[in-house]
Design a protein around this motif. Structure first.
Motif, PDB file in Angstrom:
ATOM      1  N   VAL A  79       0.839  -1.199   0.000  1.00 52.91           N
ATOM      2  CA  VAL A  79       0.000   0.000   0.000  1.00 52.91           C
ATOM      3  C   VAL A  79       0.876   1.251   0.000  1.00 52.91           C
ATOM      4  N   GLN A  80       1.908   1.227   0.807  1.00 51.57           N
ATOM      5  CA  GLN A  80       2.791   2.396   0.853  1.00 51.57           C
ATOM      6  C   GLN A  80       3.464   2.636  -0.493  1.00 51.57           C
ATOM      7  N   ASP A  81       3.776   1.526  -1.151  1.00 54.37           N
ATOM      8  CA  ASP A  81       4.407   1.651  -2.456  1.00 54.37           C
ATOM      9  C   ASP A  81       3.430   2.223  -3.482  1.00 54.37           C
ATOM     10  N   LEU A  82       2.165   1.782  -3.394  1.00 60.76           N
ATOM     11  CA  LEU A  82       1.148   2.319  -4.302  1.00 60.76           C
ATOM     12  C   LEU A  82       1.020   3.826  -4.110  1.00 60.76           C
ATOM     13  N   ARG A  83       1.019   4.253  -2.844  1.00 59.31           N
ATOM     14  CA  ARG A  83       0.889   5.692  -2.562  1.00 59.31           C
ATOM     15  C   ARG A  83       2.080   6.457  -3.121  1.00 59.31           C
ATOM     16  N   ARG A  84       3.261   5.861  -2.946  1.00 61.48           N
ATOM     17  CA  ARG A  84       4.446   6.531  -3.496  1.00 61.48           C
ATOM     18  C   ARG A  84       4.292   6.708  -5.000  1.00 61.48           C
ATOM     19  N   GLY A  85       3.738   5.663  -5.633  1.00 63.83           N
ATOM     20  CA  GLY A  85       3.538   5.716  -7.084  1.00 63.83           C
ATOM     21  C   GLY A  85       2.562   6.823  -7.477  1.00 63.83           C
ATOM     22  N   VAL A  86       1.427   6.895  -6.779  1.00 60.32           N
ATOM     23  CA  VAL A  86       0.435   7.918  -7.118  1.00 60.32           C
ATOM     24  C   VAL A  86       1.020   9.306  -6.869  1.00 60.32           C
ATOM     25  N   MET A  87       1.755   9.457  -5.765  1.00 59.49           N
ATOM     26  CA  MET A  87       2.366  10.766  -5.481  1.00 59.49           C
ATOM     27  C   MET A  87       3.346  11.150  -6.580  1.00 59.49           C
ATOM     28  N   GLU A  88       4.104  10.165  -7.046  1.00 64.64           N
ATOM     29  CA  GLU A  88       5.060  10.481  -8.111  1.00 64.64           C
ATOM     30  C   GLU A  88       4.322  10.943  -9.368  1.00 64.64           C
ATOM     31  N   PHE A  89       3.270  10.223  -9.720  1.00 68.12           N
ATOM     32  CA  PHE A  89       2.487  10.611 -10.901  1.00 68.12           C
ATOM     33  C   PHE A  89       1.903  12.015 -10.729  1.00 68.12           C
ATOM     34  N   LEU A  90       1.423  12.319  -9.533  1.00 67.14           N
ATOM     35  CA  LEU A  90       0.796  13.621  -9.330  1.00 67.14           C
ATOM     36  C   LEU A  90       1.781  14.772  -9.493  1.00 67.14           C
ATOM     37  N   LEU A  91       3.036  14.497  -9.178  1.00 63.82           N
ATOM     38  CA  LEU A  91       4.012  15.585  -9.231  1.00 63.82           C
ATOM     39  C   LEU A  91       4.710  15.698 -10.588  1.00 63.82           C
ATOM     40  N   VAL A  92       4.451  14.714 -11.468  1.00 61.30           N
ATOM     41  CA  VAL A  92       5.114  14.715 -12.766  1.00 61.30           C
ATOM     42  C   VAL A  92       4.932  16.054 -13.472  1.00 61.30           C
ATOM     43  N   ASN A  93       3.699  16.504 -13.546  1.00 62.43           N
ATOM     44  CA  ASN A  93       3.448  17.762 -14.250  1.00 62.43           C
ATOM     45  C   ASN A  93       3.128  18.912 -13.313  1.00 62.43           C
ATOM     46  N   HIS A  94       3.294  18.689 -12.028  1.00 64.44           N
ATOM     47  CA  HIS A  94       2.968  19.754 -11.085  1.00 64.44           C
ATOM     48  C   HIS A  94       4.070  20.812 -11.096  1.00 64.44           C
ATOM     49  N   PRO A  95       3.696  22.096 -11.055  1.00 60.32           N
ATOM     50  CA  PRO A  95       4.718  23.139 -11.208  1.00 60.32           C
ATOM     51  C   PRO A  95       5.621  23.297  -9.984  1.00 60.32           C
ATOM     52  N   LEU A  96       5.214  22.754  -8.851  1.00 58.46           N
ATOM     53  CA  LEU A  96       6.004  22.889  -7.625  1.00 58.46           C
ATOM     54  C   LEU A  96       6.325  24.344  -7.334  1.00 58.46           C
ATOM     55  N   ASP A  97       5.322  25.193  -7.499  1.00 56.50           N
ATOM     56  CA  ASP A  97       5.558  26.598  -7.187  1.00 56.50           C
ATOM     57  C   ASP A  97       5.069  26.947  -5.784  1.00 56.50           C
ATOM     58  N   CYS A  98       5.277  26.014  -4.885  1.00 50.64           N
ATOM     59  CA  CYS A  98       4.903  26.228  -3.476  1.00 50.64           C
ATOM     60  C   CYS A  98       5.357  27.586  -2.925  1.00 50.64           C
ATOM     61  N   PRO A  99       6.543  28.051  -3.271  1.00 47.72           N
ATOM     62  CA  PRO A  99       6.976  29.313  -2.662  1.00 47.72           C
ATOM     63  C   PRO A  99       6.056  30.490  -2.950  1.00 47.72           C
ATOM     64  N   ILE A 100       5.324  30.431  -4.052  1.00 51.48           N
ATOM     65  CA  ILE A 100       4.421  31.551  -4.337  1.00 51.48           C
ATOM     66  C   ILE A 100       2.972  31.098  -4.372  1.00 51.48           C
ATOM     67  N   CYS A 101       2.696  29.952  -3.771  1.00 54.03           N
ATOM     68  CA  CYS A 101       1.340  29.409  -3.849  1.00 54.03           C
ATOM     69  C   CYS A 101       0.577  29.691  -2.561  1.00 54.03           C
ATOM     70  N   ASP A 102      -0.624  30.234  -2.718  1.00 50.94           N
ATOM     71  CA  ASP A 102      -1.460  30.541  -1.550  1.00 50.94           C
ATOM     72  C   ASP A 102      -1.745  29.320  -0.691  1.00 50.94           C
ATOM     73  N   GLN A 103      -1.773  28.143  -1.326  1.00 51.75           N
ATOM     74  CA  GLN A 103      -2.194  26.942  -0.602  1.00 51.75           C
ATOM     75  C   GLN A 103      -1.062  26.382   0.264  1.00 51.75           C
ATOM     76  N   ALA A 104       0.153  26.762  -0.062  1.00 53.30           N
ATOM     77  CA  ALA A 104       1.296  26.213   0.661  1.00 53.30           C
ATOM     78  C   ALA A 104       1.064  26.334   2.158  1.00 53.30           C
ATOM     79  N   GLY A 105       1.351  25.272   2.870  1.00 54.98           N
ATOM     80  CA  GLY A 105       1.127  25.277   4.309  1.00 54.98           C
ATOM     81  C   GLY A 105      -0.160  24.591   4.690  1.00 54.98           C
ATOM     82  N   GLU A 106      -1.118  24.569   3.778  1.00 53.45           N
ATOM     83  CA  GLU A 106      -2.347  23.827   4.039  1.00 53.45           C
ATOM     84  C   GLU A 106      -2.725  23.022   2.797  1.00 53.45           C
TER      85      GLU A 106
END
Ligand SMILES: Cc1cc2nc3c(=O)[nH]c(=O)nc-3n(C[C@H](O)[C@H](O)[C@H](O)COP(=O)(O)O)c2cc1C
Ligand code: SF4
Ligand code: SF4
Ligand code: SF4
Lengths: 549, 426
Positions: A79-106
Motif C-alpha cells: 500500500v505504501q508503495d502504491l501511494r508513493r507511485g500515485v504521489m510520483e504521478f501527481l508531481l510529474v506535471n505539477h509546477p512545484l511553485d509552493c513558494p508563491i502558492c497561496d495553498q502552501a502550508g495547508e
C-alpha cells in the motif's frame, strides 16, 4: 454492524460504511484527495488504494463498502508503495511553485508528499504547461498547472448550489476545469470551491498573494450575515482579517459558508471610512465619552416621567441584549421594547436565510424573559409619527456592518419626531443620523459575544481585532450607562452568560465554559421557547422545514 | 467453414432488407419471439459464445444478470457497442456496413430475451458511412415490424436508437459509452454499481459488441450445439472475425472458426508475408493494447481466448497486426503510447500522468536521447499503472510497454546506447 479488521485491529462499524469511513471513524488515516465527506464519491485520485484480503487487486477505500469479516491493510509495504507511485504521478506535471502558492502550508499535496512521497523524482521530461490565471467567475481564479483534476469543485457546484457551472474539458493530461460559454462560476456559494480544492489551483483574488497562511491566526467566530450564523474562522494578521473560511459544524453549516459571509470582513474594511466615530452629546459643549455617557445617563434617569421606547437589535449579541433588557426592565421600567426585522430575499434551503440578523432568536428569548416580550417596529413608527415618543433608546441596525441599501426599520420622518434619541451603532443609518446622543460601537469581528441562530444553536465568537478607531464595544457602552443608573455595577461580559442562563429557561443548560471550543450547543427545549416567543410558530416551521443537506 | 456473419456480403446491396431477408435474416427473430426468454438465455449460455469486444465474457451469463421483471419506471436496456476504435481493429465495420440487418436481428433477439424496452446502438463518430447504412436499415426494419411497437404482433415494444459518438476511444469502454449516450462527457464510471444493476440512465443495462450480438440469430436458428461445434473447444466456440493488418500480402477481415492457428492465418488466409524475403518479427494478436508476441511465440498458436492467454498475451478483439523484420519496435511502441496518452480520459492519476510520461520517454529514446535507466523506469511506471485505475485503459497502455521492452529489449538498448535504430542500421 459488520466486524472488520484493519491493520490487525478488529472493529465493528456501521452497515454500509465504506472502508475509508470506517478507518477514519476509528482514527486510522487513509490519504485522499478527491474524496470529500460532503460530496459524492469520484474515486479518481487513486491515493486511497488499500489491500483487502481475497480481492484480486488493490481497491479504493472511498468506494468499497465493508462486509462482514473483511480484512484490510492500509499500511502494508504494498500500500505504501502504491501511494508513493500515485504521489510520483501527481508531481510529474505539477509546477512545484509552493513558494508563491497561496495553498502552501495547508496543501494536501504538500502534506502527502511529505508523508507518503519520495524526495527524488524520476521525471526528466518537459512538464506540461498551461494557464496559471484564468477567471472562472468573479470570486475564483484557476491555475491549470496546479490542478490535480480531483473534480471536487465540479461536484460541489453540481451538488450543493446545484448550479453546475464547472465542467471538465479536454481529455487526458490536457484536461482542465472550466466553465461553459456565458455561464461563469457565479453562485451564492462559489467561494467554497477554493476551500475544498486540495491544492492551490483555485484561489480567491482577494486573498491571492497577500499572506502566507501560516502567519494567519484562525479566530473562531460566527458569521453575522444571516440567522444561520455559520461557524467560521477569521484568518487574522496584524489586526486585519485576511480571509474568512468555514469552520466545520454539522449542527449549523457543515463545511460551507455563502459568499456574502465570506466577503463580510471585506465589506466592513471597504466601508471603513464611513464608520461612526466617537461619542456625540446633544450639544457642542459635551465633549468626550465620559461627558456624553453622563449626559445620556441623565436623560435615561429622567425616563420615569416620560414616554419611553427601547429599540433592541437582532444583530446585537446575547450579552448586549441582556444588558439592554436590564436597563429596559430597571431604570427604564415601563418602556415598551421593540425588535426590528432585517429581511432580504428568501430562505434558500441550503444555508442562506432571509433574516439578515445573527441573533434574532437570542434577542427574542431574552426580551421575552426580562421584558415580557418585544413588539415589532410598526407600532413604534406609528407612535413616533404621532409624536407619542419622548425618548427612544436604541441599538442600531449597523452594529454588524454597513447597512447601505437595506430598508431602514424606522423612517427618517418618524425618527425626526422623537423627543430625544440615545443610539448606539457602528455604521451610519437613519437612526444614527437622527440621534441626539450617539455612541460609536465597535463592529463585528472587534468584539466577543454569543448568538443563537434560527434553529436554537448557541455559539460564541471571540474578538479577532483590536478596535482601531474611536469606538467601544456596544457591551461596554451599555455597561457604562448601567453603572451610572443602578446600584450595582454591570457584570463583566464573560460573566453575563451565567446570568443569562439564570434568566432564560431555554438557556439554563448551556455549558458556557466549553462553548468557544465546541461547535456550539442547542438551547434546551428551544422549540417550546420559540413557540412562546412567536405564537404563530413561524420559527418552529422554519426549523421543521430544515435544510436540504 | 460455412460463413455465418459474412455469408452474403459480396452480393449486390447486402445491406438492404430485401437482400438480407432473402438470405434468412430475421428468421431467427421470428423463431425466438414466443420462445421462453429464460430458455433463450440458457441456450446462449450453452453455445459457449464469449464477448467479442475484448474481454471474452460469456454472453449468456451476462444476460442472466438482468432483472426478470423490469418495471416501467426502471426499464431494461441493451446497448450495442460499435465504437470500434482500438488500433488495428476494423472487424465490426464489415457487419455494420454490409450486414446491418443481421446485427439488428441479433439486437432484437437479445432485447427480447432480456425484456428490454429499448436498444441503443452506439457507433463511433468516424464511421459515417456505416452510420448512414444503419439509420436506413433501422427504418427498414421498423417498417417491416421487427423494431418498434408490437414487434411481429407479439405485443412486445422495443425501439432501436442509433447514436453516433464524437471520436473518443474511451467511449468504447462500456460505462463511458453510457455517459456519452446520456449526453455527458464519456468518462468511465466507478464500479460497483455494475451496468446490470445501474447502467444507462441508472437502469439495468447489458452491453455487447457488434459481433457478439450478430452471433445470436444463428444460435436461435441452429441451436447452441451447432454453434459450439465451431471452434477449438467448448470454451472457445463459434465463428470469429479476424482483422489482419501489417506486413501480409492480403490484409483484411476474415471470418474463420475460433481457434485457427496464427501461422495458418498469415500464410494461407493472408497470402503470406508482404515481402517474402523479409522474415516475420512480431505479431500483436488482439489489438494494440495486448502484449506483443515474438515470431517464435507465434508458432502453433491457435487464435482464441484461452490459447493466446496461455501464451502470455490476449485474444482481445482479434485484431492481428503482423510485423516483419524491418519494423522498428521502438517507434511502434512510441506510436502506440501516443495513442493511449491521447485517448486517456484523464480521470485517474496513474493513467492521466502515466500515459504521457510513457510516451515522452519513448519519444525521447526514439529521437536518440535514451538514457541508462529508461527501461527500468518504463517497466516500473507501467507496473504502477496496472490494476490501479477506474477502467482498463491504463492497463491497455501499460501492457504493450512491458511486453515490448521485455521481448525486444536488445532493440531498446541499442537505441539508448547508439542513439539510433538497430533495424535501420541493418
Ligand atoms: C478503453 C476501452 C475501449 C473499449 N472499446 C471497445 C470497443 O470499441 N468496442 C467494443 O465492443 N468493446 C470495447 N471495449 C470493451 C467494452 O468495455 C465491453 O467490455 C464490451 O463492449 C462488452 O461486449 P462483449 O461482452 O460483447 O465483448 C473497450 C474497453 C475499454 C476498457
Ligand atoms: S498546490 Fe500545493 S504543492 Fe502545488 S504549488 Fe501549491 S502548495 Fe505547492
Ligand atoms: S481545481 Fe482544485 S478542486 Fe477543482 S479539480 Fe482541480 S484540484 Fe480539484
Ligand atoms: S484508466 Fe485512464 S481512461 Fe480509464 S478512467 Fe482512468 S483515466 Fe480514464
Amino acid at each position: 454492524m459488520p466486524t472488520i479488521t484493519i491493520n490487525g485491529r478488529e472493529l465493528t462499524v456501521p452497515d454500509g460504511s465504506t472502508v475509508l469511513q470506517a478507518a477514519h471513524a476509528n482514527g486510522i488515516d487513509i490519504p485522499h484527495f478527491c474524496y470529500h465527506e460532503g460530496l459524492s464519491v469520484a474515486g479518481n485520485c487513486r491515493i486511497c488504494l488499500v489491500e483487502i484480503e481475497k480481492f484480486p487487486k488493490p481497491a479504493i477505500a472511498c468506494n468499497t463498502v465493508v462486509s462482514e469479516g473483511m480484512v484490510i491493510s492500509t499500511e502494508s509495504e504494498k500500500v505504501q508503495d502504491l501511494r508513493r507511485g500515485v504521489m510520483e504521478f501527481l508531481l510529474v506535471n505539477h509546477p512545484l511553485d509552493c513558494p508563491i502558492c497561496d495553498q502552501a502550508g495547508e496543501c494536501t499535496l504538500q502534506q502527502y508528499s511529505y508523508q507518503h512521497g519520495s524526495s527524488l523524482t524520476r521525471f526528466e521530461e518537459e512538464k506540461e504547461h498551461g494557464p496559471k490565471r484564468r477567471e472562472l467567475g468573479p470570486h475564483v481564479l484557476y491555475d491549470w498547472e496546479r490542478c490535480i483534476k480531483c473534480t471536487r469543485c465540479i461536484r460541489f457546484c453540481e451538488e450543493l448550489p446545484g448550479t453546475g457551472e464547472l465542467g471538465l474539458f479536454l481529455r487526458g493530461v490536457r484536461s482542465e476545469i472550466g466553465t461553459f460559454p456565458g455561464r461563469p462560476l457565479d453562485n451564492p456559494y462559489s467561494g467554497n470551491v477554493v476551500d475544498i480544492c486540495p491544492v492551490g489551483a483555485l484561489t480567491l483574488p482577494e486573498f491571492r498573494f497577500r499572506s502566507r497562511v501560516w502567519f494567519l491566526t484562525d479566530v473562531p467566530s460566527v458569521c453575522a450575515g444571516c440567522s444561520r450564523g455559520c461557524s467560521i474562522n477569521l484568518g487574522v494578521l496584524r489586526n486585519e482579517i485576511y480571509r474568512i473560511t468555514p469552520r466545520t459544524n454539522h449542527a449549523v453549516n457543515r463545511w460551507w459558508i455563502c459568499d456574502e459571509g465570506r466577503f463580510w470582513a471585506r465589506k466592513i474594511r471597504e466601508q471603513g471610512e464611513t464608520r461612526l466615530q466617537g461619542a456625540r452629546g446633544s450639544s457642542d459643549q459635551v465633549v468626550g465619552w465620559s461627558a456624553a455617557l453622563d449626559e445620556a445617563a441623565a436623560v435615561l434617569s429622567s425616563a420615569k416621567k416620560r414616554r419611553v421606547r427601547v429599540l433592541a437589535s437582532p444583530r446585537a449579541t446575547l450579552e448586549e441584549t441582556w444588558l439592554l433588557a436590564k436597563l429596559a426592565s430597571g431604570p427604564l421600567e415601563g418602556a415598551k421594547v421593540h425588535l426590528p426585522r432585517h429581511e432580504r430575499g428568501e430562505d434558500d434551503e441550503i444555508l442562506i436565510r432571509k433574516d439578515k440578523a445573527a441573533n434574532r432568536l437570542g434577542a427574542e428569548l431574552i426580551l421575552e424573559s426580562l421584558c415580557g416580550g418585544a413588539q415589532d417596529v410598526a407600532e413604534l413608527e406609528e407612535a413616533l409619527l404621532n409624536g407619542e415618543v419622548d425618548l427612544l433608546v436604541a441599538l442600531g441596525p449597523g452594529l454588524a456592518g454597513p447597512v447601505d441599501g437595506e430598508k431602514a426599520p424606522l423612517s427618517a420622518k418618524a425618527l425626526a419626531r422623537a423627543g430625544q434619541i440615545v443610539a448606539i451603532d457602528a455604521f451610519p443609518s437613519a437612526l444614527s443620523e437622527a440621534a441626539s446622543i450617539r455612541f460609536a460601537a465597535s463592529s463585528w469581528g472587534e468584539s466577543s459575544g454569543s448568538v443563537i441562530n434560527f434553529a436554537g444553536r448557541v455559539q460564541q465568537m471571540e474578538s479577532a481585532l483590536t478596535p482601531q478607531g474611536d469606538h467601544r464595544p456596544a457591551y461596554m457602552i451599555l455597561a457604562e450607562l448601567y453603572d451610572r443608573l443602578s446600584a450595582e455595577p454591570a457584570p463583566a461580559p464573560a460573566m453575563v452568560a451565567r446570568s443569562i442562563s439564570g434568566d432564560v429557561a431555554a438557556l439554563a443548560g448551556i455549558n458556557w465554559v466549553d462553548l468557544p471550543a465546541s461547535a456550539g450547543q442547542d438551547a434546551e427545549g428551544f422549540d417550546a421557547a420559540v413557540q412562546a416567543c412567536r405564537p404563530t410558530g413561524a420559527a418552529a416551521k422554519m426549523i421543521a422545514a430544515g435544510w436540504k443537506l | 467453414m460455412e460463413k455465418i456473419l459474412t455469408s452474403f456480403i459480396d452480393v449486390e446491396a447486402p445491406h438492404t432488407i430485401e437482400v438480407a431477408r432473402a438470405h434468412g435474416v430475421y428468421d431467427g427473430l421470428k423463431k425466438s419471439i414466443g420462445m421462453d426468454r429464460d430458455e433463450l438465455i440458457a441456450s446462449f449460455k450453452a453455445s459457449g459464445l464469449r464477448g467479442r469486444g475484448g474481454a471474452g465474457f460469456p454472453c449468456g451469463v451476462k444476460m442472466s444478470f438482468m432483472p426478470k421483471d423490469p418495471s416501467p419506471q426502471r426499464p431494461s436496456y441493451l446497448i450495442c457497442n460499435a465504437d470500434e476504435s482500438e488500433p488495428g481493429t476494423f472487424k465490426d465495420r464489415v457487419i455494420l456496413e454490409k450486414n446491418p440487418h443481421l446485427l439488428i436481428e441479433g439486437m432484437m433477439i437479445s432485447s427480447y430475451a432480456m425484456r428490454c424496452s429499448c436498444a441503443f446502438l452506439y457507433i463511433r463518430g468516424e464511421y459515417g458511412h456505416a452510420a448512414r447504412v444503419l439509420f436506413e436499415a433501422v427504418e427498414e426494419a421498423r417498417k417491416a415490424g421487427f423494431v418498434g411497437k408490437n414487434i411481429l404482433g407479439s405485443g412486445w415494444d422495443c425501439d432501436l436508437v442509433v447514436h453516433r459518438g464524437a471520436a473518443a476511444y474511451i467511449c468504447g469502454e462500456e460505462t463511458a459509452l453510457m455517459d456519452s449516450l446520456e449526453g455527458g462527457r464519456g468518462n468511465p464510471r466507478l464500479k460497483p454499481p455494475f451496468p446490470a444493476q445501474a447502467g444507462l440512465y441508472g437502469c439495468p443495462t447489458t452491453i455487447n459488441n457488434v459481433e457478439t450480438l450478430s452471433c445470436l440469430p444463428y444460435i436461435v436458428e441452429h441451436g447452441p450445439e451447432a454453434f459450439a461445434a465451431i471452434g477449438r473447444n467448448e470454451r472457445n466456440t463459434g465463428p470469429k472475425l479476424f482483422a489482419v493488418s501489417g506486413h501480409v500480402k492480403t490484409p483484411g477481415v476474415f471470418e474463420l472458426p475460433m481457434g485457427i492457428p496464427l501461422m495458418e492465418l498469415i500464410e494461407d488466409v493472408c497470402g503470406g508475408m508482404l515481402r517474402p524475403d523479409k522474415k516475420l518479427k512480431a505479431v500483436i494478436p488482439g489489438g494494440s493494447s495486448v502484449p506483443v508476441l515474438r515470431a517464435e511465440e507465434c508458432q502453433d498458436l491457435p487464435l482464441d481466448f484461452d490459447a493466446v492467454a496461455e501464451r502470455g498475451s490476449m485474444f482481445g478483439s482479434a485484431a492481428v497486426m503482423v510485423m516483419d523484420e524491418t519494423t522498428d519496435m521502438v517507434k511502434v511502441l512510441a506510436r502506440i503510447s501516443h495513442f493511449y496518452a491521447h485517448e486517456s480520459c484523464g480521470q485517474c492519476t496513474p493513467c492521466r500522468e502515466g500515459t504521457p510520461w510513457l510516451e515522452k520517454v519513448l519519444q525521447r529514446i526514439a529521437r536518440g536521447g535514451g538514457r541508462e535507466g529508461d527501461l527500468a523506469l518504463l517497466d516500473d511506471m507501467a507496473a504502477r499503472m496496472m490494476g490501479t485505475t477506474i477502467c482498463p485503459l491504463a492497463d491497455a497502455a501499460a501492457m504493450p510497454v512491458r511486453s515490448f521492452v521485455e521481448k525486444f529489449r536488445e532493440e531498446f538498448e541499442y537505441y539508448i546506447k547508439h542513439g539510433r535504430s538497430m533495424v535501420s542500421a541493418g
